[in-house]
Design an enzyme around this catalytic site. Structure first.
Site, short mmCIF file in Angstrom:
data_model
loop_
_atom_site.label_atom_id
_atom_site.label_comp_id
_atom_site.label_asym_id
_atom_site.label_seq_id
_atom_site.Cartn_x
_atom_site.Cartn_y
_atom_site.Cartn_z
N SER A 132 53.29 76.65 74.13
CA SER A 132 52.91 76.89 75.52
C SER A 132 53.29 75.69 76.35
CB SER A 132 51.43 77.21 75.67
OG SER A 132 50.70 76.60 74.67
N ASP A 168 66.52 70.14 83.28
CA ASP A 168 65.30 69.73 82.55
C ASP A 168 65.64 69.50 81.08
OD1 ASP A 168 62.67 69.10 82.07
OD2 ASP A 168 61.97 71.18 82.00
N1 LIG Z 1 63.09 81.66 72.39
C1 LIG Z 1 62.19 80.91 71.75
N2 LIG Z 1 62.05 81.04 70.42
C2 LIG Z 1 61.16 80.28 69.75
N3 LIG Z 1 60.36 79.37 70.32
C3 LIG Z 1 60.47 79.20 71.66
C4 LIG Z 1 61.39 79.96 72.43
N4 LIG Z 1 61.29 79.58 73.71
C5 LIG Z 1 60.33 78.64 73.72
N5 LIG Z 1 59.83 78.39 72.50
C6 LIG Z 1 58.79 77.41 72.15
O1 LIG Z 1 57.85 77.32 73.20
C7 LIG Z 1 57.87 76.01 73.78
C8 LIG Z 1 57.70 76.13 75.30
O2 LIG Z 1 58.80 76.88 75.82
P1 LIG Z 1 59.38 76.72 77.29
O3 LIG Z 1 59.78 75.30 77.46
O4 LIG Z 1 60.40 77.75 77.54
O5 LIG Z 1 58.08 77.05 78.14
P2 LIG Z 1 57.58 76.48 79.51
O6 LIG Z 1 56.31 77.18 79.79
O7 LIG Z 1 58.66 76.57 80.51
O8 LIG Z 1 57.32 74.98 79.12
P3 LIG Z 1 57.21 73.72 80.07
O9 LIG Z 1 56.20 74.07 81.10
O10 LIG Z 1 56.75 72.66 79.09
O11 LIG Z 1 58.57 73.47 80.60
C9 LIG Z 1 59.19 75.40 73.36
O12 LIG Z 1 59.15 74.01 73.24
C10 LIG Z 1 59.43 76.05 72.01
O13 LIG Z 1 58.75 75.34 70.99
#
Ligand SMILES: Nc1ncnc2c1ncn2[C@@H]1O[C@H](COP(=O)(O)OP(=O)(O)OP(=O)(O)O)[C@@H](O)[C@H]1O
Length: 540
Positions: free
Chosen positions: A24, A138
């Site tokens: 998350s 980012d």
């Molecule tokens: N396609 C995917 N497959 C597997 N794990 C994923 C995938 N996308 C994201 N994750 C996991 O979830 C985490 C958070 O994903 P992401 O960075 O896309 O979310 P976010 O809500 O935008 O995060 P942030 O607010 O930290 O930028 C990633 O670090 C990864 O561990």
């Protein structure tokens, strides 16, 4: 908006049945999910529609621009159900952040072989995104993940929540720069100094600089200095962090690391706002570094990291310790200046026939003439050992090479050629780029001509066609072709029996270097020229 009052996320969103949570972030959570009809398994990125940073809204428009690129996840579906916005994307593996921590990072740095693979792949991913008109904005360890199954050695970029098109789709023009300070977008650890500390508009150079900082972080025990106190919790702490980042000089950040990392960081920072980076050159640089260090030439990211295939050779690697100009480096700079003798009219020609002086030499002389009007380049070199700074006049690489080329055509014996080869080595080694430019090729042409048969016109090894033409016209050799040939030349030069044999070796060196993507002189390349200088002395 506060999340504490959010309703629970339902078990089903659209046709997707949610499973375990994968991660998350600030704006939402990612779940493993399965399609109720097809059984397809994906990663479902779920965000509350009222979240102040609803990045899904941007991402759903960016994914289609990136589809099909290696290391770009596929967006399978997206939608809104009730208060939940979701994106169904390829299910991928662990992030570099997870893997690095598993291994003990940041207390324990990552091995050089893995970082070179990461560098090659991340630069290639950025090339792909940029080619499609998109900036990531980012770059960080958590946003770089490995694939699954047959793609488990491929790195993927994720999280395009801050991404943006830098080419206006209507006008096809690059977004404009601005003098106005803007709010910071990115992450504390790796965002570039310009974007993070100076509030500048991000462009391609900033994605690359973030990548450079990430590579350096992975190799540095305890990581980059400004990451060591954790995420800043107050504005004051954030200001301290920005100050630390802004003041950190590349030579300090990269002390003890292979020179390529400092050179790459400097390169990123030298790019202008709208300039297209030379991705291929840096992929090749990191590949060569990996080979030199015994890790092979593949860019596949293998986890856990395998051991090097052979130990690095005894010759110490060229790490940079700028900031301190070593006494011998300073001496070579000053010697280089005093050796620049332009008045050679009385020199007797023994090896060469002046009537057949090749194009490259004529060009070199023309360049020298132009130099009389050129302004002197003054570079400040500060010494951190003394806490003082000295001003040194450095002759630019191109000018020094042009002078060497002109002198090569006037060389009167092998001893003179040998000393020119040594000077050529000095120029190449004390410069931050080891790329063989057209001036470097001109020197090789002149050297070849003197060794082979000065009475025959020799076609230059490299023409000065514009780079775009070269890229269109040439199919590059894989790096192992150059590396293998140069290693052989290094071994064989010590037993060359005649000038003609050495000429053939110089020609082969020029050819394989011209055909390689980065056109850099590798460690074996330097050793070849050292051997050549020795052999020229022996065959006087
Ligand atoms: N396609 C995917 N497959 C597997 N794990 C994923 C995938 N996308 C994201 N994750 C996991 O979830 C985490 C958070 O994903 P992401 O960075 O896309 O979310 P976010 O809500 O935008 O995060 P942030 O607010 O930290 O930028 C990633 O670090 C990864 O561990």
């Amino acid at each position: 908006m506060s999340h504490s009052n959010n309703p629970p996320i339902p078990r089903y969103l659209g046709n997707w049945c949610l499973g375990r949570i994968l991660g998350s972030g600030y704006s939402g959570s990612i779940f493993e999910a399965q399609h109720v009809h097809t059984g397809q398994v994906v990663a479902l990125k779920v965000q509350h529609v009222d979240h102040e940073c609803l990045t899904n809204r941007y991402e759903r428009y960016l994914y289609p621009l990136l589809q099909g690129g290696l290391g770009m996840p596929t967006l399978w579906a997206s939608g809104v159900q009730g208060v939940w916005d979701y994106l169904a994307i390829d299910l991928l593996g662990a992030s570099l952040d997870n893997l690095y921590r598993q291994l003990g990072g940041p207390a324990v740095p990552l091995d050089l072989g893995s970082v070179c693979c990461i560098a090659m792949q991340v630069i290639a991913r950025l090339e792909c995104m940029h080619a499609r008109g998109v900036l990531h904005r980012d770059i960080q360890l958590g946003n770089t993940v490995v694939g699954r199954d047959s793609y488990s050695r491929t790195l993927y970029m994720i999280d395009f929540g801050f991404s943006k098109r830098y080419i206006d789709p209507r006008t096809r023009r690059h977004i404009p720069d601005s003098k106005e300070k803007r709010d910071f977008i990115g992450n504390y650890w790796f965002s570039s100094v310009n974007v993070h500390c100076r509030g500048k508009v991000p462009s391609r150079r900033d994605d690359l600089e973030a990548a450079a900082l990430m590579f350096i972080h992975l190799l540095t025990p305890r990581g980059l200095s400004w990451t060591r106190n954790g995420v800043p919790k107050t504005d004051a702490a954030h200001r301290v962090l920005k100050n630390q980042k802004r003041k950190a000089r590349p030579e300090d950040l990269c002390r003890g690391l292979p020179a390529e990392f400092e050179e790459f960081l400097r390169y990123c920072r030298s790019l202008s706002f709208a300039e297209q980076p030379d991705y291929a050159r840096w992929i090749e640089e990191f590949r060569e570094l990996k080979v030199e260090e015994g890790y092979g030439d593949s860019d596949e990211f293998i986890w856990p990291p395998p051991n090097p295939q052979k130990r690095p050779e005894a010759t110490p690697r060229r790490t940079r310790t700028p900031g301190v100009v070593a006494p011998d480096a300073m001496e070579s700079i000053l010697n280089g200046l005093t050796n620049l003798d332009l008045d050679r009219t009385g020199v007797r020609q023994v090896l060469g026939d002046r009537k057949n002086v090749e194009e490259a030499v004529r060009q070199a002389r023309a360049n020298l003439k132009d130099d009389s009007t050129a302004t002197r380049e003054v570079i400040e070199i500060s010494s951190d050992s003394e806490g003082c700074s000295v001003d040194v006049v450095l002759v630019p690489k191109a000018k020094r090479l042009a002078k060497l080329t002109a002198r090569a055509s006037d060389a009167t014996n092998n001893a003179a050629l040998s000393s020119l080869v040594r000077e050529f080595l000095e120029v190449m080694k004390c410069n931050s780029s080891r790329a063989l430019t057209k001036d470097g090729f001109a020197f090789l042409d002149a050297l070849y001509k003197q060794l082979e048969d000065p009475s025959v016109f020799v076609a230059p090894m490299r023409t000065s066609r514009p780079r775009s033409d070269i890229q269109k016209a040439e199919v590059k050799d894989p790096s192992y072709v150059k590396l293998g040939a140069v290693a052989r030349l290094k071994r064989e030069v010590g037993t060359a029996r005649s000038n003609k044999e050495m000429a053939a070796m110089v020609a082969e060196f020029g050819k394989v270097t011209n055909n390689s993507t980065g056109r850099t002189i590798t460690k074996d390349g330097f050793a070849f020229f050292e051997g050549l200088a020795d052999r020229l002395m022996a065959l006087q």
